[in-house]
Design a protein around this motif. Structure first.
Motif, mmCIF file in Angstrom:
data_model
loop_
_atom_site.group_PDB
_atom_site.id
_atom_site.type_symbol
_atom_site.label_atom_id
_atom_site.label_comp_id
_atom_site.label_asym_id
_atom_site.label_seq_id
_atom_site.Cartn_x
_atom_site.Cartn_y
_atom_site.Cartn_z
ATOM 1 N N GLU A 117 63.481 45.008 23.524
ATOM 2 C CA GLU A 117 63.040 46.375 23.257
ATOM 3 C C GLU A 117 62.157 46.855 24.399
ATOM 4 O OE1 GLU A 117 62.111 47.826 19.155
ATOM 5 O OE2 GLU A 117 61.786 45.672 18.825
ATOM 6 N N ILE A 118 62.513 47.980 24.991
ATOM 7 C CA ILE A 118 61.686 48.568 26.030
ATOM 8 C C ILE A 118 61.489 50.046 25.726
ATOM 9 C CG2 ILE A 118 62.422 46.915 27.791
ATOM 10 C CD1 ILE A 118 64.176 49.103 28.966
ATOM 11 N N ASN A 119 60.382 50.585 26.198
ATOM 12 C CA ASN A 119 60.109 52.008 26.093
ATOM 13 C C ASN A 119 60.466 52.700 27.400
ATOM 14 O OD1 ASN A 119 59.154 52.009 23.482
ATOM 15 N ND2 ASN A 119 57.015 51.812 24.078
ATOM 16 N N ALA A 120 60.924 53.932 27.295
ATOM 17 C CA ALA A 120 61.108 54.797 28.454
ATOM 18 C C ALA A 120 60.229 56.020 28.238
ATOM 19 C CB ALA A 120 62.568 55.209 28.609
ATOM 20 N N ASP A 121 59.188 56.176 29.053
ATOM 21 C CA ASP A 121 58.322 57.352 28.963
ATOM 22 C C ASP A 121 58.683 58.283 30.112
ATOM 23 O OD1 ASP A 121 56.421 59.296 28.709
ATOM 24 O OD2 ASP A 121 54.721 57.927 28.553
ATOM 25 N N TYR A 122 59.385 59.363 29.792
ATOM 26 C CA TYR A 122 59.929 60.238 30.829
ATOM 27 C C TYR A 122 58.862 61.112 31.477
ATOM 28 C CZ TYR A 122 64.129 58.433 28.765
ATOM 29 O OH TYR A 122 65.087 57.566 28.304
ATOM 30 N N LYS A 123 57.661 61.093 30.946
ATOM 31 C CA LYS A 123 56.532 61.714 31.641
ATOM 32 C C LYS A 123 56.364 61.090 33.027
ATOM 33 C CE LYS A 123 51.482 62.168 31.202
ATOM 34 N NZ LYS A 123 50.349 62.099 30.236
ATOM 35 N N SER A 124 56.563 59.779 33.099
ATOM 36 C CA SER A 124 56.364 59.069 34.367
ATOM 37 C C SER A 124 57.426 59.400 35.404
ATOM 38 C CB SER A 124 56.341 57.559 34.116
ATOM 39 O OG SER A 124 55.256 57.203 33.277
ATOM 40 N N ALA A 125 58.541 60.006 34.985
ATOM 41 C CA ALA A 125 59.579 60.390 35.950
ATOM 42 C C ALA A 125 59.109 61.489 36.887
ATOM 43 C CB ALA A 125 60.843 60.834 35.213
ATOM 44 N N LEU A 126 58.057 62.204 36.495
ATOM 45 C CA LEU A 126 57.526 63.289 37.323
ATOM 46 C C LEU A 126 56.274 62.880 38.085
ATOM 47 C CD1 LEU A 126 57.988 66.349 34.927
ATOM 48 C CD2 LEU A 126 59.345 65.754 36.934
ATOM 49 N N ASN A 127 55.963 61.597 38.137
ATOM 50 C CA ASN A 127 54.802 61.146 38.905
ATOM 51 C C ASN A 127 54.893 61.634 40.349
ATOM 52 O OD1 ASN A 127 53.859 59.840 36.670
ATOM 53 N ND2 ASN A 127 54.218 57.768 37.415
ATOM 54 N N GLY A 128 53.816 62.274 40.817
ATOM 55 C CA GLY A 128 53.772 62.738 42.206
ATOM 56 C C GLY A 128 54.503 64.034 42.461
ATOM 57 N N LEU A 129 54.969 64.712 41.411
ATOM 58 C CA LEU A 129 55.725 65.952 41.572
ATOM 59 C C LEU A 129 55.028 67.095 40.837
ATOM 60 C CD1 LEU A 129 59.261 64.450 40.954
ATOM 61 C CD2 LEU A 129 58.354 65.215 43.149
ATOM 62 N N TYR A 130 55.179 68.306 41.376
ATOM 63 C CA TYR A 130 54.590 69.504 40.771
ATOM 64 C C TYR A 130 55.718 70.473 40.431
ATOM 65 C CZ TYR A 130 50.125 67.746 42.465
ATOM 66 O OH TYR A 130 49.012 66.960 42.693
ATOM 67 N N VAL A 131 55.760 70.902 39.156
ATOM 68 C CA VAL A 131 56.898 71.698 38.701
ATOM 69 C C VAL A 131 56.490 73.022 38.059
ATOM 70 C CG1 VAL A 131 58.368 69.675 38.364
ATOM 71 C CG2 VAL A 131 56.923 70.470 36.482
ATOM 72 N N SER A 132 55.201 73.333 38.012
ATOM 73 C CA SER A 132 54.756 74.522 37.285
ATOM 74 C C SER A 132 55.273 75.817 37.902
ATOM 75 C CB SER A 132 53.231 74.565 37.200
ATOM 76 O OG SER A 132 52.651 74.609 38.491
ATOM 77 N N GLN A 133 55.609 75.797 39.194
ATOM 78 C CA GLN A 133 56.164 76.974 39.854
ATOM 79 C C GLN A 133 57.687 76.929 39.922
ATOM 80 O OE1 GLN A 133 54.110 79.529 40.693
ATOM 81 N NE2 GLN A 133 52.554 78.216 39.742
ATOM 82 N N GLY A 134 58.255 75.942 39.262
ATOM 83 C CA GLY A 134 59.705 75.759 39.347
ATOM 84 C C GLY A 134 60.067 74.907 40.542
ATOM 85 N N LEU A 135 61.038 74.035 40.375
ATOM 86 C CA LEU A 135 61.462 73.166 41.472
ATOM 87 C C LEU A 135 62.860 72.650 41.168
ATOM 88 C CD1 LEU A 135 60.841 71.635 44.097
ATOM 89 C CD2 LEU A 135 59.751 69.849 42.714
ATOM 90 N N ILE A 136 63.776 72.866 42.098
ATOM 91 C CA ILE A 136 65.152 72.395 41.948
ATOM 92 C C ILE A 136 65.500 71.522 43.145
ATOM 93 C CG2 ILE A 136 67.584 73.053 41.813
ATOM 94 C CD1 ILE A 136 66.746 75.553 40.334
ATOM 95 N N SER A 137 65.886 70.291 42.863
ATOM 96 C CA SER A 137 66.249 69.350 43.924
ATOM 97 C C SER A 137 67.473 68.564 43.474
ATOM 98 C CB SER A 137 65.084 68.401 44.225
ATOM 99 O OG SER A 137 65.447 67.455 45.209
ATOM 100 N N HIS A 138 68.588 68.802 44.158
ATOM 101 C CA HIS A 138 69.835 68.100 43.876
ATOM 102 C C HIS A 138 70.255 67.351 45.134
ATOM 103 C CE1 HIS A 138 71.023 71.400 40.702
ATOM 104 N NE2 HIS A 138 69.949 70.714 40.364
ATOM 105 N N GLY A 139 70.572 66.081 45.004
ATOM 106 C CA GLY A 139 71.070 65.351 46.167
ATOM 107 C C GLY A 139 70.500 63.959 46.268
ATOM 108 N N PRO A 160 57.992 47.142 28.749
ATOM 109 C CA PRO A 160 58.335 46.371 27.544
ATOM 110 C C PRO A 160 57.455 46.762 26.367
ATOM 111 C CG PRO A 160 57.103 45.015 29.078
ATOM 112 C CD PRO A 160 57.391 46.309 29.794
ATOM 113 N N THR A 161 57.958 46.533 25.152
ATOM 114 C CA THR A 161 57.233 46.929 23.946
ATOM 115 C C THR A 161 56.709 45.755 23.137
ATOM 116 O OG1 THR A 161 59.208 46.943 22.546
ATOM 117 C CG2 THR A 161 58.693 48.966 23.726
ATOM 118 N N ALA A 162 57.289 44.567 23.312
ATOM 119 C CA ALA A 162 56.960 43.479 22.383
ATOM 120 C C ALA A 162 56.452 42.252 23.104
ATOM 121 C CB ALA A 162 58.187 43.099 21.558
ATOM 122 N N ILE A 163 55.618 41.476 22.415
ATOM 123 C CA ILE A 163 55.220 40.148 22.896
ATOM 124 C C ILE A 163 56.167 39.109 22.316
ATOM 125 C CG2 ILE A 163 53.404 38.405 22.882
ATOM 126 C CD1 ILE A 163 51.386 40.665 22.671
ATOM 127 N N ALA A 164 56.246 39.059 21.006
ATOM 128 C CA ALA A 164 57.170 38.121 20.364
ATOM 129 C C ALA A 164 57.332 38.493 18.911
ATOM 130 C CB ALA A 164 56.655 36.682 20.477
#
Length: 319
Positions: free
Chosen positions: A190-212, A231-235
């Protein structure tokens, strides 16, 4: 006599491990919330956003077991993760010859030369077949490894989009070291995916489109490989049915290493793990609901609490 000893050694080795049915379960979250899409939340840059689309490929998965041995899962195991489908996604890995399951890792995207193949050759419903919205960029560039979209700014009026791709950006995650949980009779990482972390180091409040395959789109792919999953569990050896404790870890990120921890139920034991899954602290809290820890070194940590009902809850922490 030597031949007999060699035969015995080979037989013992062959039977040392057993075939174990294994799954990978990814829990989708946004800033600790299980409701990811169209839910207001904040980035680490304190920008308020809503996520509207999260799709990505998980391929070339490896199971870590029996003292950091690695077993590669078949390349035929290809998963197209679509957060719209539910709060979690299960990927069936099949049988693994192992005694002690220790962790898992995988790649984000589609591997070469499959990446440059023809999507129409796959049957309908296959992860690599055509989809709507499309996950295929074009014949030369191949598939979108990640399609990550949302809105931000005043009244959420600014669109942001990241479509990351390219053979050079076929990144592997860190080793996600965790014991398995038995769910419906199958040993499950079992693992967690926190998609907040996908934007680390990026600023999007003014809009941003990047494809490629470069720029901000590449940065998102890098974030998926090194920051999004933990990871989510020890045992655990029992099926999980009791809900997890509500757990608040703050400030997060921490600027000085001092971190406060508050839970809705009494905490029996507090564990602190480093990014490699190694335990660095274990404290018996004698059923307290609040405590504080002091971290010495900057990095990524995982706070795990075992409550009085025996339920384990995990939070990612950055210092």
């Amino acid at each position: 006599m030597k031949n007999l000893l060699l035969f015995c050694a080979l037989v013992c080795t062959a039977f040392a491990n057993a075939q174990v049915d294994v799954n990978l379960l990814i829990h989708h979250t946004f800033d600790g919330q299980t409701s990811v899409l169209n839910t207001p939340g904040f980035t680490r840059n304190n920008e308020e956003i809503k996520i509207t689309r999260v799709q990505y490929y998980v391929t070339r998965i490896s199971v870590i077991h029996d003292g950091n041995q690695e077993t590669a899962i078949s390349d035929d195991t290809v998963a197209l993760i679509n957060v719209e489908d539910g709060i979690s996604t299960t990927i069936e890995l099949g049988e693994v010859n192992a005694t002690n399951l220790e962790g898992v890792k995988f790649h984000i995207g589609v591997y070469s030369p499959v990446n440059s193949g023809n999507p129409s050759l796959y049957p309908q419903g296959h992860p690599l077949a055509p989809h709507n919205p499309s996950m295929h960029w074009g014949w030369a560039a191949g598939y979108r490894f990640v399609a990550f979209e949302g809105v931000a700014g005043t009244n959420f009026s600014q669109l942001w989009q990241f479509h990351g791709l390219g053979d050079a950006n076929y990144f592997e995650t860190q080793d996600l070291m965790t014991a398995t949980t038995t769910i419906n009779g199958v040993e499950t990482f079992e693992i967690n995916a926190d998609y907040k972390s996908a934007l680390n180091g990026l600023y999007v409040s003014q809009g941003l489109i990047s494809h490629g395959d470069n720029g901000e789109a590449k940065k998102v792919l890098q974030n998926f490989s090194n920051s999004v999953f933990y990871p989510t569990a020890i045992a655990s050896t029992e099926d999980v049915t009791t809900p997890a404790t509500e757990l608040v870890v703050f400030p997060n990120p921490s600027t000085n290493g001092n971190v406060n921890i508050t839970a809705t139920k009494e905490i029996s034991t507090l564990y602190v793990y480093d990014a490699k899954g190694q335990i660095i602290s274990e404290v018996n809290l004698e059923n307290q609901k609040e405590t504080q820890i002091q971290l010495k070194d900057k990095g990524v940590y995982f706070i795990k609490v075992l409550d009085i009902d025996g339920v384990l809850t995990t939070r990612k922490l950055i210092y």
